[in-house]
Design a protein around this motif. Structure first.
Motif, PDB file in Angstrom:
ATOM      1  N   GLY A  36      26.177  19.855  67.431  1.00  0.00           N
ATOM      2  CA  GLY A  36      26.164  21.291  67.243  1.00  0.00           C
ATOM      3  C   GLY A  36      25.225  21.779  66.165  1.00  0.00           C
ATOM      4  O   GLY A  36      24.993  22.979  66.030  1.00  0.00           O
ATOM      5  N   SER A  37      24.668  20.846  65.388  1.00  0.00           N
ATOM      6  CA  SER A  37      23.714  21.222  64.345  1.00  0.00           C
ATOM      7  C   SER A  37      22.374  21.575  64.978  1.00  0.00           C
ATOM      8  O   SER A  37      22.110  21.281  66.149  1.00  0.00           O
ATOM      9  CB  SER A  37      23.526  20.079  63.346  1.00  0.00           C
ATOM     10  N   LEU A  38      21.502  22.198  64.181  1.00  0.00           N
ATOM     11  CA  LEU A  38      20.168  22.530  64.680  1.00  0.00           C
ATOM     12  C   LEU A  38      19.419  21.268  65.079  1.00  0.00           C
ATOM     13  O   LEU A  38      18.724  21.246  66.107  1.00  0.00           O
ATOM     14  CB  LEU A  38      19.394  23.302  63.612  1.00  0.00           C
ATOM     15  N   MET A  39      19.529  20.225  64.278  1.00  0.00           N
ATOM     16  CA  MET A  39      18.857  18.964  64.622  1.00  0.00           C
ATOM     17  C   MET A  39      19.348  18.441  65.964  1.00  0.00           C
ATOM     18  O   MET A  39      18.563  17.994  66.809  1.00  0.00           O
ATOM     19  CB  MET A  39      19.099  17.925  63.531  1.00  0.00           C
ATOM     20  N   ASP A  40      20.654  18.485  66.170  1.00  0.00           N
ATOM     21  CA  ASP A  40      21.237  17.995  67.418  1.00  0.00           C
ATOM     22  C   ASP A  40      20.760  18.822  68.601  1.00  0.00           C
ATOM     23  O   ASP A  40      20.312  18.279  69.621  1.00  0.00           O
ATOM     24  CB  ASP A  40      22.765  18.050  67.313  1.00  0.00           C
ATOM     25  N   LEU A  41      20.825  20.146  68.486  1.00  0.00           N
ATOM     26  CA  LEU A  41      20.412  21.016  69.586  1.00  0.00           C
ATOM     27  C   LEU A  41      18.922  20.866  69.886  1.00  0.00           C
ATOM     28  O   LEU A  41      18.510  20.850  71.050  1.00  0.00           O
ATOM     29  CB  LEU A  41      20.737  22.471  69.241  1.00  0.00           C
ATOM     30  N   SER A  42      18.124  20.753  68.831  1.00  0.00           N
ATOM     31  CA  SER A  42      16.669  20.628  69.005  1.00  0.00           C
ATOM     32  C   SER A  42      16.305  19.310  69.670  1.00  0.00           C
ATOM     33  O   SER A  42      15.510  19.268  70.623  1.00  0.00           O
ATOM     34  CB  SER A  42      15.970  20.730  67.647  1.00  0.00           C
ATOM     35  N   ALA A  43      16.861  18.218  69.158  1.00  0.00           N
ATOM     36  CA  ALA A  43      16.544  16.895  69.702  1.00  0.00           C
ATOM     37  C   ALA A  43      17.033  16.750  71.138  1.00  0.00           C
ATOM     38  O   ALA A  43      16.352  16.149  71.983  1.00  0.00           O
ATOM     39  CB  ALA A  43      17.161  15.807  68.821  1.00  0.00           C
ATOM     40  N   THR A  44      18.196  17.324  71.427  1.00  0.00           N
ATOM     41  CA  THR A  44      18.752  17.242  72.781  1.00  0.00           C
ATOM     42  C   THR A  44      17.881  18.007  73.777  1.00  0.00           C
ATOM     43  O   THR A  44      17.617  17.533  74.888  1.00  0.00           O
ATOM     44  CB  THR A  44      20.191  17.791  72.799  1.00  0.00           C
ATOM     45  N   PHE A  46      14.688  18.700  73.402  1.00  0.00           N
ATOM     46  CA  PHE A  46      13.440  17.935  73.487  1.00  0.00           C
ATOM     47  C   PHE A  46      13.598  16.789  74.480  1.00  0.00           C
ATOM     48  O   PHE A  46      12.735  16.584  75.355  1.00  0.00           O
ATOM     49  CB  PHE A  46      13.084  17.398  72.100  1.00  0.00           C
ATOM     50  N   ALA A  47      14.678  16.032  74.347  1.00  0.00           N
ATOM     51  CA  ALA A  47      14.904  14.894  75.244  1.00  0.00           C
ATOM     52  C   ALA A  47      15.018  15.349  76.689  1.00  0.00           C
ATOM     53  O   ALA A  47      14.455  14.713  77.598  1.00  0.00           O
ATOM     54  CB  ALA A  47      16.175  14.152  74.816  1.00  0.00           C
ATOM     55  N   LYS A  48      15.712  16.457  76.913  1.00  0.00           N
ATOM     56  CA  LYS A  48      15.859  16.984  78.273  1.00  0.00           C
ATOM     57  C   LYS A  48      14.494  17.298  78.878  1.00  0.00           C
ATOM     58  O   LYS A  48      14.204  16.924  80.025  1.00  0.00           O
ATOM     59  CB  LYS A  48      16.731  18.238  78.233  1.00  0.00           C
ATOM     60  N   ARG A  49      13.646  17.979  78.108  1.00  0.00           N
ATOM     61  CA  ARG A  49      12.325  18.375  78.619  1.00  0.00           C
ATOM     62  C   ARG A  49      11.432  17.162  78.868  1.00  0.00           C
ATOM     63  O   ARG A  49      10.734  17.086  79.890  1.00  0.00           O
ATOM     64  CB  ARG A  49      11.665  19.343  77.646  1.00  0.00           C
ATOM     65  N   GLY A  58      10.054   6.667  81.561  1.00  0.00           N
ATOM     66  CA  GLY A  58      10.604   6.480  80.232  1.00  0.00           C
ATOM     67  C   GLY A  58      11.732   7.464  80.003  1.00  0.00           C
ATOM     68  O   GLY A  58      11.851   8.461  80.717  1.00  0.00           O
ATOM     69  N   LYS A  59      12.559   7.209  78.991  1.00  0.00           N
ATOM     70  CA  LYS A  59      13.701   8.070  78.741  1.00  0.00           C
ATOM     71  C   LYS A  59      13.975   8.173  77.250  1.00  0.00           C
ATOM     72  O   LYS A  59      14.181   7.162  76.569  1.00  0.00           O
ATOM     73  CB  LYS A  59      14.948   7.537  79.452  1.00  0.00           C
ATOM     74  N   VAL A  60      13.953   9.401  76.738  1.00  0.00           N
ATOM     75  CA  VAL A  60      14.326   9.630  75.344  1.00  0.00           C
ATOM     76  C   VAL A  60      15.841   9.630  75.247  1.00  0.00           C
ATOM     77  O   VAL A  60      16.525  10.349  75.976  1.00  0.00           O
ATOM     78  CB  VAL A  60      13.775  10.976  74.828  1.00  0.00           C
ATOM     79  N   VAL A  61      16.369   8.817  74.348  1.00  0.00           N
ATOM     80  CA  VAL A  61      17.807   8.783  74.074  1.00  0.00           C
ATOM     81  C   VAL A  61      17.999   9.178  72.621  1.00  0.00           C
ATOM     82  O   VAL A  61      17.397   8.578  71.729  1.00  0.00           O
ATOM     83  CB  VAL A  61      18.414   7.388  74.347  1.00  0.00           C
ATOM     84  N   GLN A 251       1.273  11.467  75.495  1.00  0.00           N
ATOM     85  CA  GLN A 251       0.865  12.857  75.674  1.00  0.00           C
ATOM     86  C   GLN A 251       2.076  13.753  75.928  1.00  0.00           C
ATOM     87  O   GLN A 251       2.176  14.843  75.357  1.00  0.00           O
ATOM     88  CB  GLN A 251      -0.118  12.972  76.841  1.00  0.00           C
ATOM     89  N   VAL A 252       2.997  13.298  76.760  1.00  0.00           N
ATOM     90  CA  VAL A 252       4.191  14.097  77.054  1.00  0.00           C
ATOM     91  C   VAL A 252       5.036  14.277  75.799  1.00  0.00           C
ATOM     92  O   VAL A 252       5.522  15.377  75.507  1.00  0.00           O
ATOM     93  CB  VAL A 252       5.025  13.440  78.175  1.00  0.00           C
ATOM     94  N   LEU A 253       5.202  13.213  75.026  1.00  0.00           N
ATOM     95  CA  LEU A 253       5.989  13.309  73.795  1.00  0.00           C
ATOM     96  C   LEU A 253       5.335  14.280  72.815  1.00  0.00           C
ATOM     97  O   LEU A 253       6.011  15.140  72.231  1.00  0.00           O
ATOM     98  CB  LEU A 253       6.132  11.929  73.152  1.00  0.00           C
ATOM     99  N   SER A 254       4.028  14.145  72.632  1.00  0.00           N
ATOM    100  CA  SER A 254       3.305  15.000  71.682  1.00  0.00           C
ATOM    101  C   SER A 254       3.329  16.463  72.112  1.00  0.00           C
ATOM    102  O   SER A 254       3.630  17.357  71.317  1.00  0.00           O
ATOM    103  CB  SER A 254       1.862  14.531  71.529  1.00  0.00           C
TER     104      SER A 254
END
Length: 325
Positions: A36-44, A46-49, A58-61, A251-254
């Motif tokens: 629920g934190s900003l870090m959590d929401l942001s990283a989640t 990002f991983a979805k996109r 590849g898969k971001v976890v 490239q996708v990550l960046s």
């Protein structure tokens, strides 16, 4: 001959499977934020996109809540290549001195100002220095504007901090800043803060709303003083393992890390309003601080930073000039 062909086929199959496994490898992304934190929401997000774009390549976890260690440990793992991405904040000032810029009180006025600093100072000037130290910054996100909580009294002017044992993150300038204000600051890993507040080892702490509420500090803190004393970015950092990824994955990550920059600001702005109200509803006593008094008490920190870090004076002047554009 048949046996040789069978062996060759088996070897080729093993290589093919290994290649496929590598292509579908897990991209580990660690941070210290609670659910629920900003870090959590942001990283989640990002991983979805990223995962939608990569498909089976590849898969971001995401590993939040300090599952992969505190910020210092994760940055060590970034340099070793045992994790792939991390989202450090204040600790970058301890790793690369120029990042102490974001330890300067009241430097960043708002998120529009920060976006200009990001594009005209962080990306072209500061990020390359981090890269030389082994930290490849692919995106500049947010941790947020920081507020002070404690169990002793409302904080209105710096003198109100005298004698208060205050947890701060690892970073020499945050320690020096609160020492200048009169507090007794102590660096401590974020994962240890709740218990330290609960047991009275610390009287207070300072963090953005998006860390205070998800970490339930309202359960162990009475007063919340709206100081906005420091704005801390969050940095999407890659390291040694970056080279193992195909150029397309890189490239996708960046691109997605950059794409997320303004998205994170939007999420953060919403959380500021929503979570402040939740903290009030949870029973915290909220007050405004005398910003002018804190700005005045902050002058020695600017002077020391400018003398201590090469090029700091120029960066401060440039960042301040970007406020009114």
């Amino acid at each position: 001959m048949k046996l040789r062909h069978l062996l060759t086929a088996a070897v080729m199959a093993a290589i093919s499977m290994a290649t496929q496994a590598t292509a579908q490898a897990e991209i580990k992304f660690g941070h210290v934020g609670e659910p629920g934190s900003l870090m959590d929401l942001s990283a989640t997000e990002f991983a979805k996109r990223v995962n939608e774009k990569l498909g089976d390549k590849g898969k971001v976890v995401v590993y939040g809540s300090s599952q992969l260690g505190d910020d210092k440990m994760m940055l060590q793992k970034i340099k070793l290549g045992t994790i792939d991405l991390a989202l450090p904040s204040t600790i970058m000032s301890s790793m690369v001195p120029v990042f102490g810029l974001f330890e300067m009180p009241y430097l960043v006025h708002d998120r529009g100002h920060m976006a200009r600093i990001r594009d005209e100072i962080v990306t072209p000037t500061m990020a390359p220095q981090a890269g030389k130290a082994g930290y490849n910054i692919i995106g500049v996100w947010e941790n947020g504007f920081r507020q002070i909580t404690n169990n002793r009294r409302p904080i209105v002017v710096p003198d109100d901090l005298k004698g208060i044992k205050l947890r701060v993150p690892s970073g020499e300038w945050r320690v020096k800043m609160f020492q200048a204000y009169g507090a007794s600051p102590s660096p401590m890993a974020f994962s240890e803060v709740f218990v330290a507040l609960q047991t009275g080892v610390m009287d207070g702490q300072e963090n953005p709303y998006a860390q205070i509420y998800p970490s339930r500090f309202y359960e162990v803190q009475k007063y919340l003083s709206k100081s906005n004393h420091v704005y801390t970015p969050g940095y999407v950092v890659a390291g040694r393992s970056w080279a193992k990824f195909d150029p397309e994955i890189q490239q996708v990550l960046s691109e997605t890390a950059v794409e997320m920059q303004d998205v994170v600001y939007e999420i953060a702005a919403g959380l500021d309003t929503e979570l402040l109200q939740k903290l009030i509803d949870a029973g915290m006593e909220v007050n405004e601080v005398d910003t002018a008094a804190f700005v005045e008490a902050s002058k020695p920190i600017y002077e020391e930073f400018a003398k201590s870090v090469e090029g700091a004076d120029e960066l401060i002047t440039k960042a301040q000039a970007l406020a009114d554009q």
